[in-house]
Scaffold this active site. Structure first.
Site, PDB file in Angstrom:
ATOM      1  N   ARG A 260      45.561  54.704  36.209  1.00 57.55           N
ATOM      2  CA  ARG A 260      45.553  56.088  36.734  1.00 57.55           C
ATOM      3  C   ARG A 260      45.797  56.119  38.253  1.00 57.55           C
ATOM      4  O   ARG A 260      45.213  56.935  38.971  1.00 57.55           O
ATOM      5  CB  ARG A 260      44.213  56.777  36.457  1.00 57.55           C
ATOM      6  CG  ARG A 260      43.881  56.983  35.014  1.00 57.55           C
ATOM      7  CD  ARG A 260      44.791  58.026  34.374  1.00 57.55           C
ATOM      8  NE  ARG A 260      44.299  58.428  33.074  1.00 57.55           N
ATOM      9  CZ  ARG A 260      44.506  57.753  31.942  1.00 57.55           C
ATOM     10  NH1 ARG A 260      45.213  56.648  31.948  1.00 57.55           N
ATOM     11  NH2 ARG A 260      44.022  58.211  30.803  1.00 57.55           N
TER      12      ARG A 260
ATOM     13  N   GLU B  70      38.469  61.726  37.709  1.00 60.53           N
ATOM     14  CA  GLU B  70      39.919  61.595  37.614  1.00 60.53           C
ATOM     15  C   GLU B  70      40.546  62.918  38.060  1.00 60.53           C
ATOM     16  O   GLU B  70      41.676  62.970  38.538  1.00 60.53           O
ATOM     17  CB  GLU B  70      40.281  61.304  36.146  1.00 60.53           C
ATOM     18  CG  GLU B  70      41.758  61.066  35.922  1.00 60.53           C
ATOM     19  CD  GLU B  70      42.140  60.915  34.444  1.00 60.53           C
ATOM     20  OE1 GLU B  70      41.450  60.202  33.700  1.00 60.53           O
ATOM     21  OE2 GLU B  70      43.140  61.510  34.053  1.00 60.53           O
TER      22      GLU B  70
ATOM     23  N   SER C 142      40.047  63.916  30.332  1.00 56.62           N
ATOM     24  CA  SER C 142      38.960  63.077  30.850  1.00 56.62           C
ATOM     25  C   SER C 142      38.613  63.534  32.265  1.00 56.62           C
ATOM     26  O   SER C 142      39.487  63.615  33.115  1.00 56.62           O
ATOM     27  CB  SER C 142      39.401  61.616  30.931  1.00 56.62           C
ATOM     28  OG  SER C 142      39.813  61.165  29.676  1.00 56.62           O
TER      29      SER C 142
HETATM   30  N1  EPU Z   1      32.819  56.819  23.435  1.00 53.79           N
HETATM   31  C1  EPU Z   1      31.491  57.168  23.410  1.00 53.79           C
HETATM   32  N2  EPU Z   1      31.187  58.491  23.378  1.00 53.79           N
HETATM   33  C2  EPU Z   1      32.110  59.475  23.338  1.00 53.79           C
HETATM   34  C3  EPU Z   1      33.484  59.089  23.331  1.00 53.79           C
HETATM   35  C4  EPU Z   1      33.799  57.764  23.392  1.00 53.79           C
HETATM   36  O1  EPU Z   1      30.599  56.338  23.421  1.00 53.79           O
HETATM   37  O2  EPU Z   1      31.748  60.664  23.326  1.00 53.79           O
HETATM   38  C5  EPU Z   1      33.156  55.389  23.527  1.00 53.79           C
HETATM   39  C6  EPU Z   1      33.542  54.776  22.218  1.00 53.79           C
HETATM   40  O3  EPU Z   1      32.994  53.485  22.174  1.00 53.79           O
HETATM   41  C7  EPU Z   1      35.031  54.635  22.305  1.00 53.79           C
HETATM   42  C8  EPU Z   1      35.258  54.457  23.791  1.00 53.79           C
HETATM   43  O4  EPU Z   1      34.239  55.223  24.404  1.00 53.79           O
HETATM   44  O5  EPU Z   1      35.469  53.545  21.595  1.00 53.79           O
HETATM   45  C9  EPU Z   1      36.617  54.927  24.258  1.00 53.79           C
HETATM   46  O6  EPU Z   1      36.798  56.264  23.864  1.00 53.79           O
HETATM   47  P1  EPU Z   1      38.254  56.900  23.690  1.00 53.79           P
HETATM   48  O7  EPU Z   1      39.092  56.041  22.824  1.00 53.79           O
HETATM   49  O8  EPU Z   1      38.068  58.325  23.275  1.00 53.79           O
HETATM   50  O9  EPU Z   1      38.903  56.805  25.111  1.00 53.79           O
HETATM   51  P2  EPU Z   1      38.373  57.043  26.596  1.00 53.79           P
HETATM   52  O10 EPU Z   1      38.268  55.736  27.264  1.00 53.79           O
HETATM   53  O11 EPU Z   1      37.159  57.915  26.617  1.00 53.79           O
HETATM   54  C10 EPU Z   1      40.816  57.140  27.536  1.00 53.79           C
HETATM   55  C11 EPU Z   1      41.625  58.033  28.444  1.00 53.79           C
HETATM   56  C12 EPU Z   1      42.108  59.267  27.681  1.00 53.79           C
HETATM   57  C13 EPU Z   1      42.939  58.823  26.484  1.00 53.79           C
HETATM   58  C14 EPU Z   1      42.054  57.946  25.598  1.00 53.79           C
HETATM   59  C15 EPU Z   1      42.776  57.397  24.404  1.00 53.79           C
HETATM   60  C16 EPU Z   1      40.692  57.678  30.677  1.00 53.79           C
HETATM   61  C17 EPU Z   1      39.904  58.252  31.784  1.00 53.79           C
HETATM   62  N3  EPU Z   1      40.816  58.441  29.591  1.00 53.79           N
HETATM   63  O12 EPU Z   1      39.617  57.864  27.208  1.00 53.79           O
HETATM   64  O13 EPU Z   1      42.960  59.991  28.555  1.00 53.79           O
HETATM   65  O14 EPU Z   1      43.406  59.946  25.733  1.00 53.79           O
HETATM   66  O15 EPU Z   1      41.578  56.813  26.387  1.00 53.79           O
HETATM   67  O16 EPU Z   1      43.655  56.409  24.817  1.00 53.79           O
HETATM   68  O17 EPU Z   1      41.203  56.559  30.776  1.00 53.79           O
HETATM   69  C18 EPU Z   1      42.894  61.744  30.187  1.00 53.79           C
HETATM   70  O18 EPU Z   1      43.116  60.872  31.029  1.00 53.79           O
HETATM   71  O19 EPU Z   1      42.759  62.958  30.484  1.00 53.79           O
HETATM   72  C19 EPU Z   1      42.738  61.339  28.793  1.00 53.79           C
HETATM   73  C20 EPU Z   1      42.407  62.223  27.834  1.00 53.79           C
END
Ligand code: EPU
Length: 337
Positions: free
Chosen positions: A164, A333, A237
């Site tokens: 990012r 972010e 996010s």
């Molecule tokens: N998780 C939790 N609680 C929650 C949601 C997630 O514990 O409420 C944990 C789970 O273990 C899950 C892990 O967090 O496996 C990762 O969650 P997720 O796959 O939803 O991805 P994220 O890391 O929360 C990132 C990006 C998103 C992107 C998703 C999918 C960032 C800041 N965000 O989110 O990007 O869609 O991966 O690849 O890196 C954005 O930047 O606006 C965005 C939506």
């Protein structure tokens, strides 16, 4: 070029903040942008360039001029046996480009389906999802120097991409406006299916491994997990996932053996901010007109008529609570304006 005064920014920020700009200008070409930047009369006082406003939080009316790119168009620069290179106007919608790539059977952008925002911002922010970052596709970024209107071409390496992050958010912050981005996409099938449940979802549906199907599955997963900004204002996010040094991570893992993590390199590990926030009890909690999304703890939602200050207060409370519990400082972010 369209010039508007005392203009509502409601359609230009996905958080749904009802704020106004003293002036809002959408330009359609590099020539118009240069004219705006170099003529004192056109841009008196301060100005701000925005994309679709999917990563912004307005905390009050903007007293200067908001600029928006209307530079459009797809230009196929090369069409080889294995790959294509396409130069795209910064004002094109990102997801229109993904749809166009998928329709042409060009591989690479499909995991980034449905990310809100525009092509120019994709290159500044290095958008990413489901194991792919846009830096993996970018060949070069063309941008205008705001001080003299000169165009400069940044190769991928010169953009200093990281999670990012790019040179346009650091050393060159505020100094360049992106006008075009050139992407390279593969004509040979390359899939990225190992993030989360993508492969499992494809198998569950027993559908063929095609670009169309991957896009459909990713669109569905995103729609299930992420609130639609048209219904509930949000900026995706709200925080970045923190990178920890291995020693710091070991300490955290001793405390919480079930914490998910992704190794980054020999020294660092990335942990999901959503998990930390959920552990601190914020998931689904409301404070006034804002809440933490009950499906994804990384998203702050405008429940209707929220002010930017309310969002900032909730974000600050989350940062303090995660810091107190885990000793980790979350970094937004989203950009506060
Ligand atoms: N998780 C939790 N609680 C929650 C949601 C997630 O514990 O409420 C944990 C789970 O273990 C899950 C892990 O967090 O496996 C990762 O969650 P997720 O796959 O939803 O991805 P994220 O890391 O929360 C990132 C990006 C998103 C992107 C998703 C999918 C960032 C800041 N965000 O989110 O990007 O869609 O991966 O690849 O890196 C954005 O930047 O606006 C965005 C939506």
């Amino acid at each position: 070029m369209k010039v508007n005064y005392d203009y509502s920014l409601l359609p230009h920020n996905t958080f749904g903040m009802d704020v106004r700009a003293a002036c809002f200008i959408e330009y359609d070409s590099e020539t118009e942008l240069r004219h705006l930047l170099l003529s004192e009369k056109c841009l008196p006082g301060k100005w701000l360039h925005i994309g679709r406003g999917s990563n912004l939080l307005f905390t009050k009316n903007y007293e200067g001029t908001v600029l928006h790119s209307g530079i459009k168009g797809y230009d196929l620069l090369s069409d080889g046996d294995d790959s294509v290179e396409i130069r795209v106007g910064a004002g094109e919608k990102w997801d229109d480009f993904v749809r166009y790539a998928v329709a042409n059977e060009w591989y690479g952008a499909e995991n980034l389906s449905l990310i809100p925002g525009e092509v120019g911002a994709s290159a500044v922010q290095n958008i990413g999802a489901y194991g792919v970052e846009v830096k993996d596709l970018i060949v070069a970024v063309e941008a205008m120097d705001v001080t003299n209107g000169e165009l400069r071409r940044f190769t991928n390496e010169k953009c200093r991409y990281a999670y990012r992050d790019s040179i346009f958010k650091n050393e060159l912050k505020g100094q360049y406006i992106v006008t075009h981005v050139t992407y390279r996409l593969s004509k040979v099938p390359v899939y990225h299916l190992d993030y989360g449940n993508i492969r499992a979802e494809l198998e569950r549906e027993a559908c063929a491994l095609t670009l169309e199907n991957i896009r459909r599955v990713i669109v569905r997963i995103r729609k299930e997990k992420l609130p639609d900004p048209k219904e509930k204002g949000n900026a995706g996010s709200f925080f970045m996932n923190p990178y920890l040094y291995k020693e710091q991570f070991k300490h955290l893992q001793n405390m919480c053996p079930d914490i998910p993590y992704y190794p980054v390199d020999d020294n660092k590990v990335k942990v999901p901010a959503a998990w930390l926030i959920e552990r601190c009890g914020w998931k689904g909690r409301s404070v006034g007109h804002v809440s933490v999304c009950d499906k994804q703890a990384l998203i702050i939602v405008n429940e209707g008529n929220a002010t930017g200050d309310e969002v900032v207060r909730l974000a600050d409370a989350i940062i303090a609570s995660v810091h107190e519990t885990f000793g980790i400082t979350l970094v937004p972010e989203v950009n506060y304006i």
